[in-house]
Design an enzyme around this catalytic site. Structure first.
Site, PDB file in Angstrom:
ATOM      1  N   ASN B 148     -44.899  40.892  33.736  1.00 22.79           N
ATOM      2  CA  ASN B 148     -43.637  41.093  34.452  1.00 22.79           C
ATOM      3  C   ASN B 148     -43.615  40.443  35.835  1.00 22.79           C
ATOM      4  O   ASN B 148     -42.562  40.156  36.368  1.00 22.79           O
ATOM      5  CB  ASN B 148     -43.309  42.586  34.551  1.00 22.79           C
ATOM      6  CG  ASN B 148     -44.452  43.410  35.124  1.00 22.79           C
ATOM      7  OD1 ASN B 148     -45.633  43.093  34.918  1.00 22.79           O
ATOM      8  ND2 ASN B 148     -44.134  44.460  35.848  1.00 22.79           N
ATOM      9  N   CYS B 335     -40.888  49.556  40.776  1.00 21.83           N
ATOM     10  CA  CYS B 335     -40.929  50.928  40.264  1.00 21.83           C
ATOM     11  C   CYS B 335     -41.530  51.824  41.312  1.00 21.83           C
ATOM     12  O   CYS B 335     -42.248  51.368  42.205  1.00 21.83           O
ATOM     13  CB  CYS B 335     -41.600  51.033  38.901  1.00 21.83           C
ATOM     14  SG  CYS B 335     -43.348  51.333  38.924  1.00 21.83           S
TER      15      CYS B 335
END
Lengths: 397, 397
Positions: B148, B335
């Site tokens: 990612n 996150c």
């Protein structure tokens, strides 16, 4: 599509209201940012997400940091029951009403021994039975706020008192094992005052999909002393209790839905009462007390719900013939686990198989008005009359 | 709002595309029925829901009944790891790449002992290290399809071969303990051919929220021999593996998103390549090889991703100054768990703290075009130049 039918199954799910959808819309394609990203537009989304949670919290008399946003009521219930993971499974005794939803039953099975609280013929749980069954091993009691099939409102504050009494007796004996009280309030928000303080619960489940909010959007409220075991771990969102990128549009929609539900509560309750009175009056004009049973204590029933039975009639047949005339109605709660089985709720109330087989749940809401209720209930009466004649329960008038 | 900024953080999340949103819209307020309800309009919704699942399954070369729809990738990963619940925790050894997302790491912690597969400086996992670490206790290997942060595509089929070899060796010894291979394909769908058969995985996680579909919408594909332990129990939806009323609009949107992603894949990959080439060329014109590092094997990297580092520069400062000029970019993955920490991915690749601190992730997508990429990367170069001058890394040209 909404003009082609009369929807009498609001307890199964509700459409997303225009106002809710328009609140959600900007968060799909415009304010689409990941709320954990570092730049200002994302921080703005984070702020709006937190404001929405605040708004939801306020509407149930709670604080925002006591909420865990979940993908629906079922996830919320599963998370609530995780409080039992703090105790040895063999010591866990769980008391749930006989009519609890499958999600409560299945979640309970994971954590300990289940005892069922009896339900009275009027649809309320039997408080005496609860008093008898509560024991020093009881760790969790779960009773829904209002039954999803009958709409009968449960004596939540009285249950809370019984639990508090048990708790004090334990403490007096030097036993500090807690006993938790959870309630699934998926039915009832929008018609009842759902303030967690007044209800006396420790944990509360709410579902946006039943109050004109988006589906798979719910929450668990848990009081501060509750230690939950996260079911979905990862990035640490929702104070580490429910990881995964936040469902921003859905939570924004949930806030709008619950705010509208609370704001118009009294008016909507009165409006539903009128619809129910129309229905009852038509039904009473068409059927005798032998032919038609009104199920549940009507003094303690959500005005949205009308639970009835025509003993001897096969309600499934009625549903199909009503559908052919554009009236959408169900027998019991809509979930995969209920297919082809008799209503647990009705059997738990002591209804006979025949009474259960003849039962219909009419659940009214925003898609109804006096005109379409009048029409729908007259069609219902007509179809049941025809069916009664067909099977010889009644001769042609 | 979309005109006010240039978004370079598509890996964090993507906006819901117009086409996806218009596919979803009817399912909020019009086709809003509970798919488990018995009347025709609800059955129609059920059919459309199942068709959407079919469409999604086809796009990854799978069958619909091998999919479990989840509320996002994190839930999917948690469900995938539940396969380990079938074994004693002390016997479970789990191999995951050092750069796996928190959701994989945290899910793994629940079920056994974790061994980390080393990552090479080029951003690929070290297959030799995997061969050395795989043992007769290894039950699950989880490696993401493409990282990612760096966009480096992982050698999934080669990992699958190593696992199959270990499995055959076990069988030869009469040991029939299975070894499962899971991959999180949240990054890469839409740019890579994600056919589960060709990849050789047993379980695959996909996330709609990264391919212009709705947030908190994902799935777990699991081959038929996999026994999962349901994490959310109740009404028995998704073949009993994920209870809760189906999120109809989201799954409809997911189908549309993945179909578009697959249909336009080659064209989009070429378009992203062009954007990347523009970016690389501007950066190379502005910085020397000492000043700027391109991170990851660029031959095995998603064209959407450009991972760079300016050693000695504080990337956080650059992010803020870029934001002031309307360019939205991040350092690592967005996150809650990553706040204020150095990128695990980059450190695992052997980058120094200085290199990690100077790193930026540019992730491009549909909100980009040659014009705005040209503008954004020039602004980036300008801001980094200014910062280099400010801290004395470079004298004024």
């Amino acid at each position: 599509m909404q003009n082609d039918f009369i929807y009498l199954d609001h307890a199964a799910t509700t459409p997303v209201s225009e106002s809710v959808l328009s609140a959600m819309m900007p968060y799909f394609s415009e304010k689409f940012f990941n709320p954990s990203a570092p730049y200002f537009p994302a921080l703005q989304v984070r702020r709006e997400y937190e404001e929405a949670k605040n708004e939801i919290a306020k509407s149930i008399g709670a604080k925002s940091d006591e909420l865990v946003m979940t993908a629906g009521a079922t996830e919320s219930i599963n998370l609530a029951f995780s409080v039992l993971a703090n105790f040895a499974e063999e010591s866990n005794e769980i008391l749930i009403a006989s009519f609890e939803h499958h999600s409560v039953l299945e979640a309970a099975k994971k954590y300990g021994k289940i005892k069922f609280i009896n339900v009275k013929r009027n649809g309320e749980i039997d408080l005496e039975d609860l008093k008898n069954k509560i024991s020093s091993n009881t760790k969790l009691v779960s009773v829904m706020l209002a039954n999803n099939e009958t709409g009968v409102i449960q004596p939540i504050t009285k249950i809370a008192e019984i639990i508090k009494k048990e708790q004090s007796q334990r403490v007096a004996k030097g036993d500090f094992t807690p006993i938790f009280f959870h309630s699934d309030a998926s039915q009832g928000i929008g018609q009842l005052d759902v303030s967690v303080g007044r209800l006396g619960v420790d944990m509360l489940t709410i579902n946006a999909g039943k109050i004109y909010g988006p589906k798979q959007t719910g929450l668990l409220w848990a009081s501060r002393n509750i230690e939950l075991l996260p079911q979905i771990v990862g990035g640490g969102q929702e104070r580490g209790l429910r990881s995964g990128t936040e469902n921003v549009p859905s939570v924004i929609g949930f806030a709008r839905a619950i705010t509208i539900a609370q704001k118009h509560r009294k008016k909507e309750v009165a409006r539903l009462k009128e619809l129910k009175d129309i229905s009852v009056s038509i039904l009473k004009n068409n059927f005798t007390d032998d032919e038609l049973i009104f199920i549940g204590n009507h003094k303690k029933q959500l005005n949205s719900h009308l639970s009835i039975s025509f003993p001897g009639i096969d309600a499934e047949r009625i549903i199909f013939s009503l559908e052919a005339k554009g009236v959408l109605i169900a027998t019991g709660s809509a979930c995969a686990a209920n297919k082809g089985t008799r209503s647990k709720t009705l059997l738990s109330m002591g209804l006979t198989d025949k009474e259960a087989d003849g039962s219909l749940r009419i659940s009214m809401g925003k898609l109804n008005n006096p005109e379409n209720i009048h029409r729908a209930i007259n069609i219902l009466a007509e179809e049941v009359n025809k069916e009664m004649e067909r099977i010889g329960l009644r001769s042609h008038k």
